[in-house]
Design a protein around this motif. Structure first.
Motif, PDB file in Angstrom:
ATOM      1  N   ALA A 234      36.601   5.649  -4.937  1.00 28.80           N
ATOM      2  CA  ALA A 234      35.193   6.499  -4.276  1.00 28.80           C
ATOM      3  C   ALA A 234      34.820   6.918  -5.598  1.00 28.80           C
ATOM      4  O   ALA A 234      35.164   7.021  -6.675  1.00 28.80           O
ATOM      5  N   LEU A 236      32.753  10.499  -6.861  1.00 28.84           N
ATOM      6  CA  LEU A 236      32.501  12.113  -6.584  1.00 28.84           C
ATOM      7  C   LEU A 236      31.003  12.122  -7.634  1.00 28.84           C
ATOM      8  O   LEU A 236      31.299  12.435  -8.690  1.00 28.84           O
ATOM      9  N   GLN A 244      23.641  11.836  -7.551  1.00 27.25           N
ATOM     10  CA  GLN A 244      23.592  11.156  -6.226  1.00 27.25           C
ATOM     11  C   GLN A 244      22.957   9.633  -6.136  1.00 27.25           C
ATOM     12  O   GLN A 244      23.848   8.801  -5.845  1.00 27.25           O
ATOM     13  N   TYR A 259      30.628  10.504  -2.351  1.00 28.29           N
ATOM     14  CA  TYR A 259      30.737  11.943  -1.994  1.00 28.29           C
ATOM     15  C   TYR A 259      29.941  12.542  -2.829  1.00 28.29           C
ATOM     16  O   TYR A 259      30.235  12.770  -4.079  1.00 28.29           O
ATOM     17  N   LEU A 261      28.694  16.217  -3.776  1.00 28.48           N
ATOM     18  CA  LEU A 261      29.264  17.664  -3.889  1.00 28.48           C
ATOM     19  C   LEU A 261      28.122  18.282  -4.837  1.00 28.48           C
ATOM     20  O   LEU A 261      27.359  17.867  -5.529  1.00 28.48           O
ATOM     21  N   ASN A 276      38.084  17.904  -1.953  1.00 25.88           N
ATOM     22  CA  ASN A 276      37.695  16.365  -1.901  1.00 25.88           C
ATOM     23  C   ASN A 276      38.732  15.401  -2.596  1.00 25.88           C
ATOM     24  O   ASN A 276      38.979  14.298  -1.946  1.00 25.88           O
ATOM     25  N   LEU A 280      41.194  12.492  -0.935  1.00 28.66           N
ATOM     26  CA  LEU A 280      41.066  11.065  -1.344  1.00 28.66           C
ATOM     27  C   LEU A 280      42.289  10.482  -1.662  1.00 28.66           C
ATOM     28  O   LEU A 280      42.697   9.191  -1.489  1.00 28.66           O
TER      29      LEU A 280
END
Lengths: 455, 445
Positions: A234, A236, A244, A259, A261, A276, A280
């Motif tokens: 994943a 972050l 993003q 994800y 944040l 988070n 995970l």
């Protein structure tokens, strides 16, 4: 001196005065410095490169190295291809970096140079890497440039390989200080998380003094790690504006779940990041982090009376000021103005959520605002504190308001390179800065009979 | 391609002083593509010259960066308006690049006027404006008519030359402000002082000398100048030029437009200052002025000689490297170091010309390395090779020096202490002492 700022606000459509942003290439350059042994290259006039290096040098107080295509009249007429091709040859033969990260400028974008094509046609020595990002200065801001360079790292380097799942979490820290990047790594390590972070400018722009000058310091993420980020579980993405796009690109390209944040400034945003990460990996909070968080809460309680209900103006880059706004609300302060120069509608929505959750109604939020505008608003309805970069010092002086320096650039104080504002410890540092700023002012200005030893 | 860690193409920018016929150094050429050049652009040069005009609005027509990076970074002091320290920009966006930025510029000018009612607005054309072809001349002309103030275009797209071309662009805007021909009476015995930007109040020091000498100083170009003082400038009898790199062009233009003769001076260091003051007095030829000048020099020399001697004892024997913008500054620095018993072993400039490099050659000892438009790699290589232990440079060189464990003096626009005149010579010695004798170096291997 900025007392000359007129109080009456006139609508401006063509004029920006005292900007709360700068242009894309410098953000791209900063991001590129977060790659190990990377030389950022500015494809444009030599002035751009010089200005960006100067600005970064002032902020970090470390040598900032970047090369330039040194455009001339001829380049503008015939295109910058020969400059860049020749430039790359020169760079590898003399400066010998492992990676060159090219950013464009308003000039090379406007004359229509296709940097991707030029790079594909150029002879890149074996084992060397060239990446490029389109960073026209007339779109977005330095944050957009940072984001675009991060996106290019992903799109031009990350690969998903069969059966190579690495079990790691990618962390995109966003446009924060090297000290912040280091702190985020420390927190991840505390949580026993295997991770890949990029960009990572720690030990690149805050290097130790060893009596030697290293053109390519030891810090920065390696190309191998960036490639491998395609095999992670994943991502972050910390701060939607800066991180993003890269995370979404990685999702599309390598199916790594993103994800998004907030930048982990303040207790809520740090909690969110920690939770988070733990969700995970299924781990638990370390004793050390638990203590840090508890100490932070203790400090918030100890001196909350010093900053409760104080009105504050926060300005700067969207990811940072969003998290800051959330944190000052947690401290009991009241955000009165929140201003960013960076364009983009998302910020308005995100900040509204934060303000609505705290039932704060009369906070003025401005995207594409400038510090002249902020000063005018403060003249009409003052605040108790400014939080933002060095450029707020004119307003601070004119209106006698304490300024807490957070953000980019900080040209007149030290500390940001080495002491983080992210994480629980960073939040404690913020409280220290905020309360000290208030109390120093009281100590210097209060009546003698009000002057107190114990505060 | 590579030899001794130097780019082949860079070789003609480097000169080693040896016992041989002088070779020429390539200056005033563009930097190599791919070089980590320390050089700036045309816009930057124009900004250097015009920025100290204090009551003007300096409106940068282009995307935001050019305005951001130049927001109040130069320490030009003002005795009156602080307007010039704000940052004004048209903040051009994509749609402006596509459809042209003229409309936005016109609104920006009107709005800037509405905010501050300045008497003059300088409109700087940046790279992208040069490419999309905005007719800023026309926009400025219209605005002048509409607002009844001076609105002057500055032709400074970054790619259209180097920093020197920018000086010229700035000077042209000043000329346009002063008018093409002389329409005012000359004020006998009055002078203008060109090429001092009043960094750290330097022009004020010189002004105090001229005052004491009985010389009427009309206008400083452009340190602490303003609209009114610039309009007075054509009335002077004589122009004296300090920062020759940026202002000789203006002096020449003023000579042909207003018949004002000019001469070059340098106020960096005691020797240069004495020569400069005598030169000014003699050029004006007034016996009273000459007498007062000698008195001033005598007094100042007594004041500074003893102080400098003390500093010399504390700093002599060190070796200096110099990397500054202009050639004239480099020359003055060599002399100042010499006076403190410090040899200059590496020297480079961004914009020095052939004549200045010749002068540098004649002032330095055998084996001195002379560089044009150098980069950190070269600087490091030669500073280590030559055993320099103090560097004089600008913003970007400071951390480099520190990492190498070298003392540093800022001789750029960030300097905080005046380096001009007798006071400047003492400040310089003080700074050298402060940095080379700091205990912090003991912690670096």
């Amino acid at each position: 001196m900025l007392n000359a700022t007129p109080k009456d606000q006139i609508e401006r459509t063509g004029l920006t005065i005292n900007p709360a942003k700068t242009c894309q290439p410098i953000g791209a350059m900063y991001a590129a410095l977060g790659i190990n042994k990377c030389l950022p290259h500015s494809h444009g006039s030599q002035g751009c490169c010089s200005f960006h290096r100067m600005h970064l040098t002032r902020h970090y107080r470390d040598p900032i190295i970047a090369s330039t295509s040194s455009f001339t009249e001829g380049s503008c007429v015939f295109g910058g291809k020969s400059n860049l091709t020749q430039g790359l040859t020169n760079i590898f033969s003399i400066y010998n970096p492992d990676v060159v990260a090219i950013n464009t400028t308003c000039l090379s974008e406007t004359i229509g140079d296709d940097v991707g094509e030029i790079v594909r046609d150029a002879k890149v020595p074996e084992g060397k890497t060239v990446i490029y990002a389109s960073t026209p200065s007339y779109q977005g801001s330095h944050i957009t440039g940072f984001s675009n360079m991060c996106k290019s790292m992903v799109s031009q380097l990350a690969v998903k390989e069969e059966d190579k799942a690495n079990g790691k979490i990618n962390i995109f820290p966003g446009f924060v200080e090297p000290s912040d990047m280091k702190e985020i790594k420390r927190i991840a390590k505390e949580l026993k998380i295997e991770f890949i972070m990029y960009p990572d400018t720690s030990e690149v722009v805050n290097t130790p003094n060893t009596g030697k000058y290293e053109m390519y310091p030891s810090g920065g993420t390696t190309i191998a790690d960036i490639k491998d980020s395609g095999n992670s579980i994943a991502t972050l993405a910390l701060g939607s504006y800066a991180s993003q796009d890269a995370a979404f690109t990685l999702e599309k390209q390598c199916e790594v779940v993103p994800y998004v944040l907030k930048t982990p400034i303040g207790i809520k945003a740090t909690d969110a990041m920690v939770m988070n990460l733990l969700e995970l990996t299924g781990g638990s909070v370390s004793k050390e982090l638990e203590i840090e968080r508890g100490q932070l809460v203790d400090l918030m309680v100890d001196i909350h009376h010093h900053y409760h209900n104080k009105k504050v103006a926060i300005y700067g880059d969207p990811d940072i000021i969003l998290a800051l706004t959330e944190f000052v609300i947690d401290l009991g302060m009241v955000p009165k103005y929140v201003i960013t120069g960076t364009p983009g509608k998302a910020f308005e929505k995100e900040i509204k959520e934060v303000l609505e959750a705290a039932e704060i109604k009369d906070c003025i939020v401005k995207i594409e605002g400038d510090l002249f505008g902020l000063h005018q608003m403060i003249k009409n309805d003052p605040v108790d504190m400014l939080i933002g970069n060095t450029y707020g010092k004119y307003i601070a002086r004119a209106e006698n308001i304490p300024l807490v320096r957070i953000g980019f650039p900080i040209l007149d104080r030290v500390g940001h390179s080495f002491f983080p504002t992210v994480g629980y410890k960073g939040a404690m540092r913020l409280i220290e800065k905020i309360s000290t700023a208030f109390l120093d002012k009281v100590d210097m200005e209060c009546l003698e009979e009000d002057f107190e030893l114990v505060m | 391609m590579e030899k001794n860690g130097l780019l082949e193409g860079r070789k003609k920018f480097i000169m080693h002083k040896e016992n041989e016929v002088p070779i020429t150094i390539s200056c005033d050429e563009n930097s190599l593509s791919g070089a980590v050049s320390q050089r700036a652009c045309v816009y930057c040069g124009a900004r250097v010259v015009l920025n100290p005009i204090t009551d003007a609005i300096h409106l940068v027509h282009g995307p935001i960066g050019c305005a951001s990076y130049t927001w109040d970074i130069r320490g030009s002091l003002s005795s009156d308006s602080q307007l010039y320290r704000n940052s004004f920009s048209t903040d051009l966006r994509e749609k402006d690049i596509v459809f042209g930025g003229e409309k936005k510029l016109a609104s920006a000018i009107t709005e800037a006027y509405a905010e501050y009612h300045p008497k003059v607005i300088f409109v700087y054309a940046t790279c992208v404006v040069g490419v999309i072809g905005d007719d800023i001349d026309a926009v400025c002309k219209n605005a002048e008519k509409e607002l009844g103030i001076r609105v002057l275009p500055v032709k400074s797209p970054g790619f259209s030359g180097n920093k020197r071309s920018g000086y010229k662009a700035g000077c042209n805007a000043i000329l346009q402000l002063m008018g093409e021909t002389k329409i005012v009476e000359t004020i006998p015995g009055s002078i203008n002082y060109l090429g001092d930007f009043n960094l750290a109040a330097e022009a004020w020091i010189i002004k105090s000398y001229l005052n004491e000498m009985g010389v009427k100083l009309l206008t400083v170009l452009t340190g602490d100048s303003n609209y009114e003082s610039l309009l007075q400038a054509p009335r002077a009898e004589l122009n004296i030029v300090q920062c020759a790199g940026s202002m000789t062009y203006l002096a020449k233009q003023m000579q042909s437009a207003y018949q004002i003769p000019f001469d070059k001076v340098r106020f960096l260091g005691v020797d240069e200052t004495v020569i400069a003051l005598r030169k000014i007095a003699n050029l004006l030829g007034d016996t009273d002025i000459i007498k007062r000048t000698e008195k001033l020099i005598e007094r100042k020399l007594t004041e500074v000689t003893e102080v400098l001697k003390q500093y010399r004892e504390r700093v002599q024997g060190h070796k200096a490297a110099i990397y500054v913008g202009g050639g004239f500054k480099a020359i003055a620095l060599i002399k100042q170091f010499n006076n403190l018993g410090i040899d200059t072993v590496v020297i480079g400039t961004q914009t020095g010309d052939q004549e200045e490099y010749e002068m540098i050659r004649s002032l330095t000892k055998e084996g001195t390395v002379i560089l044009d438009d150098t980069n950190p790699n070269e600087l490091q290589k030669f500073m280590l090779e030559k055993g320099a232990d103090i560097l004089v440079g600008g913003v970007k060189e400071r951390p480099l020096a520190y990492k190498l464990g070298l003392a540093f003096i800022d001789h750029n626009h960030e300097r905080k202490h005046a380096l001009s005149g007798f006071e400047g010579a003492i400040n310089f010695a003080k700074e050298v002492d402060l940095t080379v004798n700091s205990p912090v170096w003991d912690y670096i291997n």
